[in-house]
Design an enzyme around this catalytic site. Structure first.
Site: not given
Ligand SMILES: Cc1cc2nc3c(=O)[nH]c(=O)nc-3n(C[C@H](O)[C@H](O)[C@H](O)COP(=O)(O)OP(=O)(O)OC[C@H]3O[C@@H](n4cnc5c(N)ncnc54)[C@H](O)[C@@H]3O)c2cc1C
Length: 838
Positions: A247, A662, A67, A378, A565, A278
């Site tokens: 969540h 001061l 979303l 996202v 500033d 939602y």
């Molecule tokens: C249930 C749910 C509902 C959500 N709903 C929404 C929504 O409706 N709208 C919205 O905007 N957001 C939503 N979010 C939040 C959103 O999904 C996340 O904030 C976003 O996807 C994060 O993206 P990212 O690429 O930072 O992380 P991720 O998608 O977690 O990607 C991180 C990647 O890093 C990789 N990684 C981590 N550590 C290592 C390592 N040591 N070596 C190699 N690879 C590694 C992982 O495998 C992973 O693929 C929701 C999340 C959840 C869980």
């Protein structure tokens, strides 16, 4: 950092490559967006590694319902979301869209929420989003599953919608790959190798990313590891203040009322914030997201990687049905058609929360070449990809003002694990709450107290919080001062965190003398033989003046954008005190500090304190307490003793009155307070709080960085061109500033709200309200306060230059009303500076 990037880029070009060797850790939506944006800028030595299998490696993105509600109280966050929508609308995967633009609808079921939607509508309009407030029947027309008897109204943003997050990952990675980006799936990063920085520079420099399948040598690493971020950043010793919280997301089985729906989504995405819920369509099913359960934090260090490639998703915890029961009950109430369906599947899915709800973006303070892009929804992902790419490639981000998102913005206590956990859980709880702009955090408090705290408590201080400091907003002990004064009472929303005592404190400051606790202001000591040269390089003013001089000026970015500033006092030949805004000023100065050890930069805020002693009787109060001559002029500094307390006195005043800041060390703070307080009794001294300060500051037209002006503005637009000394040969941002002098299209302007006959008050605006000219939004309010000396409601606002003309009639939107306002010449109070110089 800029220097490092230039060096790295230069080596790469010499080797016939474009750009340095970059490793992006994480192929979720953030890593994919960044790979796309970086490769689009011509960098061709980029590797993306992920521990999971592409394109759905198992992080948050893999199960985000996608979303995208763009409206946000932060202009930057709205702009990041807006870019995300625009980019994903243009993106497809084999002809399948990456964004379903079904619109976004937030509904109100309470009077309070209805008002909140009006306020949110104001933000949307201020930031340029097409948005409309809807009647209950219009809401039901857009989303026919809604119970018409429950809904009081709604906010509709037609450009909102559903991001197809996994599809967008694949489309962006494919495009990046076509430009030469290498993708390594099922590679777990287990370490980041660093070496001591060469050429005498402090700290470390990145050399390689170590995976379970070998090393990847590189010059630059960007950690896009989602909620695993703290673990990856920890590999270079960096604390990332985020917490993964679960969540709840559930999907219904088929809903009979939706039977036969062939398109994935036709109804707008829906928010019911009164119940932390939602919703979205998925053919004949509905997805339901819920934030009403207790926070479920998880340690990022205890979540398993997904490298086994067995399809396991450690980011998905088992669905706890009992927690979801209230959500299901409420959903059936809001969308009665769900009564005929059941929940079919659900997850407790993990994603990142931060202490202030903003992402964590930017370079590490200590490790050259290590960057993070973390805690990004996202919703903001493509915007963040672009912002990071600009920052990394160009050395600064020109499309977005990132000061709220910079990973180096935190004070030390804000990195303490207990603080991070408490704040992140609270932000989960409050995710859809109605929060007043002045509402302070409740826990953990108190954290930082000035040496005057005990006395302030005795005077009945009402404390708000600033960077962890307890800061008095007004003092109940001053209640008797209200008698005999006419104080306009704001409307109930604006009257929260307000008291008529604020008015009395402001007026008494102008009539007599007041003591303000200014300890929360950031102070730095810059010293050493290279100090003057460093400050001359980063500051728009000239500091190379006589000892005792004080100079107000700006830190600018290379594009002329205002980074801060500051006020710089020269206390010795090689010794300066810098009155700054926050941790990012330390970061900025440190990044420009020469490597030869000739400059020391010390944050002295915690070990020192400050009283602003201001008002026409300030000199009468102070003179008997010192043997020194107090006739030193405005914008001069002097060190002397007040009774037994040695102080550094800066003859400055943000309230526009005679007086001094001061400063002394914390151990002597209480003594300083008591000495001034005792001597002040015969002059009618009071303690006054931040409420009065804000009012007085706006009467004088003093800008506040971060609120009135930010990275996106230049000195001319913001009305601080006087602080740019163009006679100085060189300083960062000089060339751009000279060029921007010719292109001023908007101006920070002073508005006075007109008195509306019959209206109960004209004391309303709080900031971020839209400003209209002939019905069209032309700008937005930054700071606002009632001016108790000028007797008018003041609002500073960004306006097109052609409308920033005294006398121009405008309107300020406030909830569902519009208040007439007029552009006024500024400053409103004492333009000849008679009182300051007296
Ligand atoms: C249930 C749910 C509902 C959500 N709903 C929404 C929504 O409706 N709208 C919205 O905007 N957001 C939503 N979010 C939040 C959103 O999904 C996340 O904030 C976003 O996807 C994060 O993206 P990212 O690429 O930072 O992380 P991720 O998608 O977690 O990607 C991180 C990647 O890093 C990789 N990684 C981590 N550590 C290592 C390592 N040591 N070596 C190699 N690879 C590694 C992982 O495998 C992973 O693929 C929701 C999340 C959840 C869980």
């Amino acid at each position: 950092m800029l220097r490092l990037l230039n060096r790295v880029a230069q080596y790469a070009m010499e080797a016939g490559m474009t750009g340095p060797r970059v490793v992006i850790i994480g192929a979720g939506i953030v890593g994919a967006s960044l790979a796309d944006e970086l490769s689009a800028r011509g960098w061709d030595q980029i590797t993306v590694v992920d521990q999971g299998a592409l394109p759905s490696p198992g992080g948050s993105t893999s199960h985000a319902p996608g979303l995208v509600f763009q409206t946000n109280g932060s202009k930057t966050m709205t702009q990041l979301a807006r870019y995300t929508v625009e980019k994903l609308m243009d993106l497809d995967l084999d002809g399948e869209p990456c964004f379903l633009q079904v619109g976004g609808l937030e509904v109100a079921t309470t009077v309070e929420r209805q008002a909140e939607l009006q306020r949110r509508h104001g933000w949307a309009v201020s930031w340029g989003l097409d948005a409309r407030l809807l009647s209950p029947s219009e809401c039901v027309q857009l989303h026919p599953l809604l119970d018409p008897d429950l809904v009081r109204g709604g906010l509709h943003v037609p450009t909102d919608g559903l991001a197809k997050a996994v599809r967008a990952v694949e489309a962006q990675l494919r495009r990046a790959q076509s430009r030469g980006v290498r993708l390594l799936e099922r590679h777990e990063v287990v370490d980041v190798r660093t070496d001591p920085a060469p050429d005498g520079r402090p700290g470390q420099v990145v050399r390689a990313v170590v995976t379970d399948q070998g090393e990847l040598e590189c010059d630059l690493v960007v950690c896009c590891a989602g909620f695993w971020g703290p673990k990856v950043a920890g590999m270079v010793g960096m604390d990332l203040p985020l917490t993964p919280l679960a969540h709840q997301l559930a999907w219904t089985g088929p809903v009979p009322a939706l039977a036969g729906q062939e398109q994935e989504a036709i109804r707008p995405i829906l928010r019911h914030q009164d119940a932390d819920l939602y919703y979205r369509d998925r053919f004949d099913q509905i997805g339901i997201g819920y934030y009403g359960h207790d926070p479920m934090p998880v340690s990022p260090f205890e979540i398993a990687p997904v490298s086994a490639g067995d399809g396991s998703m450690p980011s998905v915890l088992p669905f706890t049905e009992a927690d979801f029961a209230p959500a299901w009950e409420e959903s059936q109430r809001l969308l009665p058609a769900l009564g005929d369906a059941k929940t079919a599947e659900g997850i407790n899915g993990l994603f990142s929360f931060t202490t202030d709800n903003f992402p964590l973006l930017g370079p590490s303070f200590d490790v050259e070449g290590f960057w993070v892009a973390e805690a990004v929804w996202v919703t903001h992902s493509a915007g963040v990809g672009r912002a990071m790419a600009e920052w990394i490639v160009d050395g600064h981000c020109s499309s977005f003002d990132l000061h709220e998102c910079d990973v180096n913005r935190f004070e030390a206590h804000q990195l303490a694990p207990d603080y991070v956990l408490a704040r992140d859980c609270q932000n989960f709880v409050e995710v859809y709450d109605i929060l007043h702009p002045l509402q302070p955090m409740e826990e953990p408090r108190p954290l930082r107290t000035s040496p005057f705290h005990r006395r302030e408590e005795e005077l009945g201080a009402v404390f708000l919080e600033a960077s962890g400091w307890e800061r008095p907003h007004w003092y109940e002990a001053n209640a008797a001062l209200v008698a005999g004064r006419t104080v306009p009472v704001p409307d109930p929303w604006a009257a929260r965190y307000w008291s008529p005592i604020v008015a009395a404190e402001a007026q008494v400051t102008r009539e007599r003398v007041a003591m303000y606790d200014m300890t929360a202001l950031k102070r730095l000591e810059v010293s050493g033989p290279g100090a003057t040269a460093l400050l001359q390089e980063v500051f728009t003013g000239n500091v190379d003046k006589s000892i005792g001089s004080v100079t107000y000026g700006l830190f600018l970015d290379v594009d002329g954008g205002i980074r801060s500033d500051v006020t710089i006092a020269r206390l010795g030949r090689d010794h300066y005190q810098v009155g700054a805004n926050g941790a990012l000023d330390v970061d900025w100065l440190t990044r420009h500090q020469p490597a030869d050890g000739t400059v020391q930069i010390r944050d002295i805020t915690a070990g020192t304190c400050c009283i602003g002693l201001w008002g026409p009787r300030a000199r009468d109060l102070l003179a008997p307490l010192t043997r020194d001559d107090l006739s030193f002029k405005y914008f001069r500094a002097q060190q002397f003793s007040i009774g037994n307390v040695p102080v550094t006195a800066l003859r400055l005043s943000y309230v526009g009155e005679l007086g001094w800041e001061l400063y002394t060390t914390s151990d002597l703070g209480l003594k300083l307070w008591d000495t001034l307080w005792a001597a002040g009794q015969e002059h009618g001294v009071i303690a006054a709080g931040r409420g009065a300060f804000n009012s007085l500051r706006l009467e004088k037209g003093y800008r506040s960085f971060g609120t009135d002006m930010t990275y996106e503005h230049d000195a001319w637009e913001a009305g601080v061109g006087f602080a740019v000394r163009l006679q100085k040969e060189a300083f960062i941002g000089r060339e751009a500033t000279v060029a921007r002098q010719e292109t001023v299209r908007r101006k920070l302007s002073c508005l006075l709200l007109d008195r509306v006959p019959g209206a109960s008050t004209d004391s309303i605006a709080l900031g971020k309200e839209p400003v209209f000219a002939q019905g069209t939004c032309v700008g937005y309010v930054t700071s606002a306060a009632y001016g108790y000396t000028v007797g008018r409601s003041i609002a500073y606002a960004w306006l097109p230059a052609e409308l920033s003309v005294p006398g121009q009639q405008l309107e300020v939107g406030y909830f569902d009303r519009r208040f007439p306002a007029t552009v006024a010449p500024e400053p409103l109070f004492d333009p000849e500076m008679v009182r300051l110089r007296s």
